[in-house]
Design a protein around this motif. Structure first.
Motif, PDB file in Angstrom:
ATOM      1  N   LEU A  10       0.826  -1.320  -0.164  1.00 47.82           N
ATOM      2  CA  LEU A  10       0.142   0.069   0.068  1.00 47.82           C
ATOM      3  C   LEU A  10       0.768   1.206   0.149  1.00 47.82           C
ATOM      4  O   LEU A  10       0.549   2.249  -0.446  1.00 47.82           O
ATOM      5  N   MET A  11       1.997   1.205   0.666  1.00 48.92           N
ATOM      6  CA  MET A  11       2.970   2.484   0.734  1.00 48.92           C
ATOM      7  C   MET A  11       3.872   2.456  -0.285  1.00 48.92           C
ATOM      8  O   MET A  11       4.462   3.599  -0.460  1.00 48.92           O
ATOM      9  N   LEU A  12       3.913   1.463  -1.304  1.00 49.64           N
ATOM     10  CA  LEU A  12       4.963   1.639  -2.238  1.00 49.64           C
ATOM     11  C   LEU A  12       4.851   2.860  -3.175  1.00 49.64           C
ATOM     12  O   LEU A  12       5.792   3.199  -3.708  1.00 49.64           O
ATOM     13  N   ARG A  13       3.587   3.361  -3.522  1.00 52.85           N
ATOM     14  CA  ARG A  13       3.424   4.667  -4.186  1.00 52.85           C
ATOM     15  C   ARG A  13       3.899   6.025  -3.733  1.00 52.85           C
ATOM     16  O   ARG A  13       4.296   6.549  -4.464  1.00 52.85           O
ATOM     17  N   GLY A  31      11.644   9.534  -6.077  1.00 52.40           N
ATOM     18  CA  GLY A  31      11.498   9.906  -7.350  1.00 52.40           C
ATOM     19  C   GLY A  31      11.192   8.662  -8.250  1.00 52.40           C
ATOM     20  O   GLY A  31      11.229   8.702  -9.373  1.00 52.40           O
ATOM     21  N   VAL A  32      11.391   7.448  -7.512  1.00 53.57           N
ATOM     22  CA  VAL A  32      11.115   6.244  -8.213  1.00 53.57           C
ATOM     23  C   VAL A  32       9.729   5.946  -8.583  1.00 53.57           C
ATOM     24  O   VAL A  32       8.862   6.278  -7.743  1.00 53.57           O
ATOM     25  N   LEU A  33       9.477   5.568  -9.891  1.00 52.57           N
ATOM     26  CA  LEU A  33       8.098   5.417 -10.349  1.00 52.57           C
ATOM     27  C   LEU A  33       7.712   3.968 -10.024  1.00 52.57           C
ATOM     28  O   LEU A  33       8.451   2.849 -10.669  1.00 52.57           O
ATOM     29  N   LEU A  34       6.723   3.778  -8.920  1.00 52.35           N
ATOM     30  CA  LEU A  34       6.164   2.342  -8.807  1.00 52.35           C
ATOM     31  C   LEU A  34       4.765   2.569  -9.247  1.00 52.35           C
ATOM     32  O   LEU A  34       3.981   3.333  -9.214  1.00 52.35           O
ATOM     33  N   THR A  35       4.412   1.229  -9.903  1.00 53.46           N
ATOM     34  CA  THR A  35       2.987   1.273 -10.406  1.00 53.46           C
ATOM     35  C   THR A  35       2.282   0.265  -9.660  1.00 53.46           C
ATOM     36  O   THR A  35       2.732  -0.488  -8.618  1.00 53.46           O
ATOM     37  N   VAL A  36       1.029   0.125  -9.957  1.00 59.10           N
ATOM     38  CA  VAL A  36       0.035  -0.838  -9.337  1.00 59.10           C
ATOM     39  C   VAL A  36       0.456  -2.291  -9.395  1.00 59.10           C
ATOM     40  O   VAL A  36       0.408  -3.126  -8.630  1.00 59.10           O
ATOM     41  N   MET A  53       4.195  -7.060  -4.696  1.00 58.32           N
ATOM     42  CA  MET A  53       4.606  -7.075  -3.122  1.00 58.32           C
ATOM     43  C   MET A  53       3.514  -7.852  -2.403  1.00 58.32           C
ATOM     44  O   MET A  53       3.940  -8.611  -1.314  1.00 58.32           O
ATOM     45  N   ALA A  54       2.380  -7.570  -2.606  1.00 57.65           N
ATOM     46  CA  ALA A  54       1.202  -8.353  -1.761  1.00 57.65           C
ATOM     47  C   ALA A  54       1.381  -9.653  -2.104  1.00 57.65           C
ATOM     48  O   ALA A  54       1.299 -10.868  -1.333  1.00 57.65           O
ATOM     49  N   GLY A  55       1.830 -10.100  -3.635  1.00 59.02           N
ATOM     50  CA  GLY A  55       2.062 -11.768  -3.770  1.00 59.02           C
ATOM     51  C   GLY A  55       3.001 -12.200  -3.312  1.00 59.02           C
ATOM     52  O   GLY A  55       3.112 -13.530  -2.933  1.00 59.02           O
ATOM     53  N   ILE A  56       4.230 -11.713  -3.071  1.00 60.77           N
ATOM     54  CA  ILE A  56       5.340 -11.872  -2.405  1.00 60.77           C
ATOM     55  C   ILE A  56       4.896 -12.292  -0.754  1.00 60.77           C
ATOM     56  O   ILE A  56       5.366 -13.293  -0.490  1.00 60.77           O
ATOM     57  N   GLY A  57       4.190 -11.522  -0.315  1.00 59.85           N
ATOM     58  CA  GLY A  57       3.821 -11.716   1.018  1.00 59.85           C
ATOM     59  C   GLY A  57       3.125 -13.116   1.118  1.00 59.85           C
ATOM     60  O   GLY A  57       3.189 -13.611   1.937  1.00 59.85           O
ATOM     61  N   ALA A  58       1.936 -12.969   0.125  1.00 62.69           N
ATOM     62  CA  ALA A  58       1.305 -14.353   0.208  1.00 62.69           C
ATOM     63  C   ALA A  58       2.096 -15.332   0.045  1.00 62.69           C
ATOM     64  O   ALA A  58       1.634 -16.462   0.648  1.00 62.69           O
TER      65      ALA A  58
END
Length: 152
Positions: free
Chosen positions: A38-41, A46-51, A57-62
């Motif tokens: 949730l906090m990645l964005r 200045g790093v561009l992170l997308t959905v 990241m959520a998948g890695i956690g799962a």
């Protein structure tokens, strides 16, 4: 770890104390990765992170939580025909004719089946971490093996 014998001479064993560690650990990993997703964005550098990065990241956690929960899977089931050992990933069945012994080596974390040709199968369902429950499970398994030996 539960160990029981019934009227049909079945020994069942599962680790118990590992549940007290694995379930909370898996939950923490999953929640932390979810919060990180949730906090990645919100990055200030200045790093561009997308959905898709958030979903990853959520998948890695799962996936990590699932791997931790694999420690809950081990089970031992023994009856007059043989021993079924289910460890974290594989399940194997051994007829008593293939089992040369049942041991819990000093300093080992789990019990094991002694097999022909100096091979062995770890029984992660019977863990040193469970203390007296592991001792009870080993006694019941050895008792069943002795009874089977007398029948043959």
């Amino acid at each position: 770890m539960t160990a029981s014998t019934g009227t049909d001479n079945v020994v069942l064993a599962r680790p118990v104390r590992v549940r007290k560690v694995a379930i909370p650990a898996a939950s923490v990993v999953f929640v932390v990765c979810g919060i990180a997703a949730l906090m990645l964005r919100r990055t200030a550098n200045g790093v561009l992170l997308t959905v898709s990065d958030q979903v990853a990241m959520a998948g890695i956690g799962a996936i990590l939580a699932g791997l931790i929960l694999l420690t809950l899977r081990p089970r031992l089931r023994a009856d007059e025909h043989g021993v079924e050992v289910r460890n974290a990933i594989l399940t194997r069945y051994y007829p008593w004719s293939e089992v040369r012994g049942v041991s819990f080596p000093e300093g080992a974390s789990c019990a094991r089946l002694e097999l022909p040709d100096d091979e062995y199968e770890p029984i992660t369902a019977i863990q040193a971490f469970d203390g007296e429950r592991a001792v009870l499970a080993m006694r019941e398994l050895r008792k069943l093996r002795r009874e089977i030996g007398q029948l043959e």
